[in-house]
Design an enzyme around this catalytic site. Structure first.
Site, PDB file in Angstrom:
ATOM      1  N   TYR A   1       0.800  -1.210  -0.007  1.00  0.00           N
ATOM      2  CA  TYR A   1      -0.039  -0.078   0.009  1.00  0.00           C
ATOM      3  C   TYR A   1       0.963   1.233   0.060  1.00  0.00           C
ATOM      4  O   TYR A   1       1.753   1.427   0.795  1.00  0.00           O
ATOM      5  CB  TYR A   1      -0.866  -0.025   1.107  1.00  0.00           C
ATOM      6  CG  TYR A   1      -1.510   1.226   1.373  1.00  0.00           C
ATOM      7  CD1 TYR A   1      -3.123   1.174   1.035  1.00  0.00           C
ATOM      8  CD2 TYR A   1      -1.089   2.611   1.948  1.00  0.00           C
ATOM      9  CE1 TYR A   1      -3.709   2.571   0.777  1.00  0.00           C
ATOM     10  CE2 TYR A   1      -1.878   3.644   1.824  1.00  0.00           C
ATOM     11  CZ  TYR A   1      -3.216   3.703   1.536  1.00  0.00           C
ATOM     12  OH  TYR A   1      -3.824   4.750   1.516  1.00  0.00           O
TER      13      TYR A   1
ATOM     14  N   GLU B   1      -3.170   7.534  -4.222  1.00  0.00           N
ATOM     15  CA  GLU B   1      -3.189   6.172  -3.571  1.00  0.00           C
ATOM     16  C   GLU B   1      -2.805   5.255  -4.348  1.00  0.00           C
ATOM     17  O   GLU B   1      -3.736   5.273  -5.721  1.00  0.00           O
ATOM     18  CB  GLU B   1      -4.441   6.292  -2.698  1.00  0.00           C
ATOM     19  CG  GLU B   1      -4.304   4.798  -1.927  1.00  0.00           C
ATOM     20  CD  GLU B   1      -5.970   4.499  -1.525  1.00  0.00           C
ATOM     21  OE1 GLU B   1      -6.092   4.772  -0.144  1.00  0.00           O
ATOM     22  OE2 GLU B   1      -6.673   4.010  -1.961  1.00  0.00           O
TER      23      GLU B   1
END
Ligand code: GDP
Ligand code: MN
Length: 389
Positions: A109, A197
């Protein structure tokens, strides 16, 4: 402003961030022909909506062979996808991303976000990427690395290395990781992003970092200097009332309450919302009609307010400083003739020529209540709306 995954990936490519080969499709036919141009066995068909959580909601399909692509595309297009980010109403899928399947060894992530509290750009990263990232954040926060970059100095490679060591990334990944963070940071700054993101950022079987997803949001106030980014706007993904308000330069934000508010000035609009709460109801919206509210603006504002089916009453609260009150009163009277106002209306005008304005409203024959103070107005509209419901 947010953009779709396929648009985010096109930007990533401009910044030399590897993404799977693919393209956007608007029909099952297009999906099939894109798949035909992709090497490799597995093709992924992904619903494009401005919300995450698509994987868990059935919006990401892995076609193990070419003939599966078209039926998957048919299944997804037009479907209303309900994810934990869409709310119960869900979002209708109107486009798909069709791309080469990745060979996933690990899911990481990574995101850059602007942090208002510190005025810095913060890296958030974890080795526990993928669809359970919210769970990780809630139950194993130590697995999430945060690192703040001072925008004056910008991202420094040592910071990327520090993050890599904290995460325990294998040493052959450290170089590519540090470089990738730098390119993402550059994109963040160049494009005035608020958030970038990538979840998951995958490590492939060959040890390459590839962005499998992309979520990017931009600062609306900076869009004027990025026509390329502004061109990516997808109005299908935005609240239609907010879109209409923006066309008339009205600052409108839809909320969940029952009292429609029409106010001039953002500060007064905030105060009005607070006072409505204090009086026992909740505002249906924030609406700043601006300093020079004209007849046309007031009319549009009424139409937008009344298009919200939750509205049980409208409270107009205007302070006439630059704009004189009788001009507003005139606008309200004209607008009320053209727009059917089907719910109670309370008007409070204060400032220049307030007295004349109140007299105009009282003599207009319109079915409205003229209030003297903010508190008086709020109490009256809340009471009237309760009667109406
Ligand atoms: P989100 O659920 O809306 O965040 O959508 P993602 O784009 O992150 O996709 C959800 C999940 O689908 C990812 O976490 C991956 O596990 C999986 N996925 C996406 N693309 C591929 C792919 O090319 N191959 C494989 N095997 N899985 C994929
Ligand atoms: Mn994702």
């Amino acid at each position: 402003m947010n953009i779709h995954e396929y648009q985010a990936k096109a930007l990533f490519s401009q910044y030399q961030i590897p993404v799977p080969k693919g393209a956007v499709a608007f029909s099952p036919d297009e999906a099939r022909s894109i798949a035909d141009g992709i090497n490799g066995r597995v093709v992924v068909v992904k619903a494009q909506i401005h919300a995450g959580g698509r994987g868990k909601a059935g919006g990401v399909k892995l076609a193990k062979s070419r003939p599966e692509v078209e039926p998957y595309a048919r299944e997804l297009l037009g479907k209303v996808l309900v994810t934990h980010q869409t709310g119960p109403a869900g979002r209708q899928v109107k486009k798909l991303l069709v791309e080469a399947g990745a060979d996933i060894a690990r899911e990481l992530y990574v995101s850059w976000v602007s942090d208002r509290a510190t005025g810095k750009i913060v890296l958030i990263a974890s080795t526990e990427g993928g669809m359970e990232i919210e769970e990780v954040a809630a139950h194993a926060p130590e697995k999430i690395v945060r690192l703040a970059v001072d925008p004056t100095f910008g991202y420094q490679p040592y910071q990327g290395r520090a993050a890599a060591f904290q995460m325990g990334l294998p040493k052959e990944l450290v170089g590519p990781w540090v470089a990738l963070l730098g390119r993402l940071y550059q994109m963040f700054v160049d494009k005035d992003a608020l958030q970038i993101e990538i979840n998951p950022l995958v490590v492939t079987g060959q040890g390459q970092l590839v962005a499998l997803d992309g979520k990017v949001g931009f600062d609306d106030n900076a869009l004027f200097r990025h026509p390329d980014i502004a061109g990516l706007r997808d109005l299908d993904e935005e609240d239609p009332l907010e879109t209409r308000a923006a066309q008339y330069n009205l600052n409108y934000v839809k909320l969940d309450g029952t009292i429609g508010c029409m106010v001039n000035g953002a500060g007064l609009a905030m105060a009005t919302m607070d006072v409505i709460q204090l009086a026992g109801a909740a505002p249906a919206n924030f609406l700043d009609v601006g300093g020079g509210a004209s007849k046309e603006t007031v009319k549009q504002a009424f139409q937008i307010l009344l298009s919200d089916p939750n509205v049980r009453g409208v409270f107009v609260n205007i302070f006439g400083g630059i704009v004189r009150c009788e001009r507003i009163a005139g606008g309200i009277i004209e607008a009320a003739k053209e727009v059917a106002i089907s719910v109670p209306l309370v008007v409070r005008l204060e400032g220049t020529n307030a007295k004349e304005a109140k007299a105009m409203l009282a003599e207009s024959g319109l079915n409205l209540i003229v209030a003297d103070t903010l508190w008086d107005g709020a109490r009256q509209i809340v009471a009237a709306a309760k009667g109406c419901a």
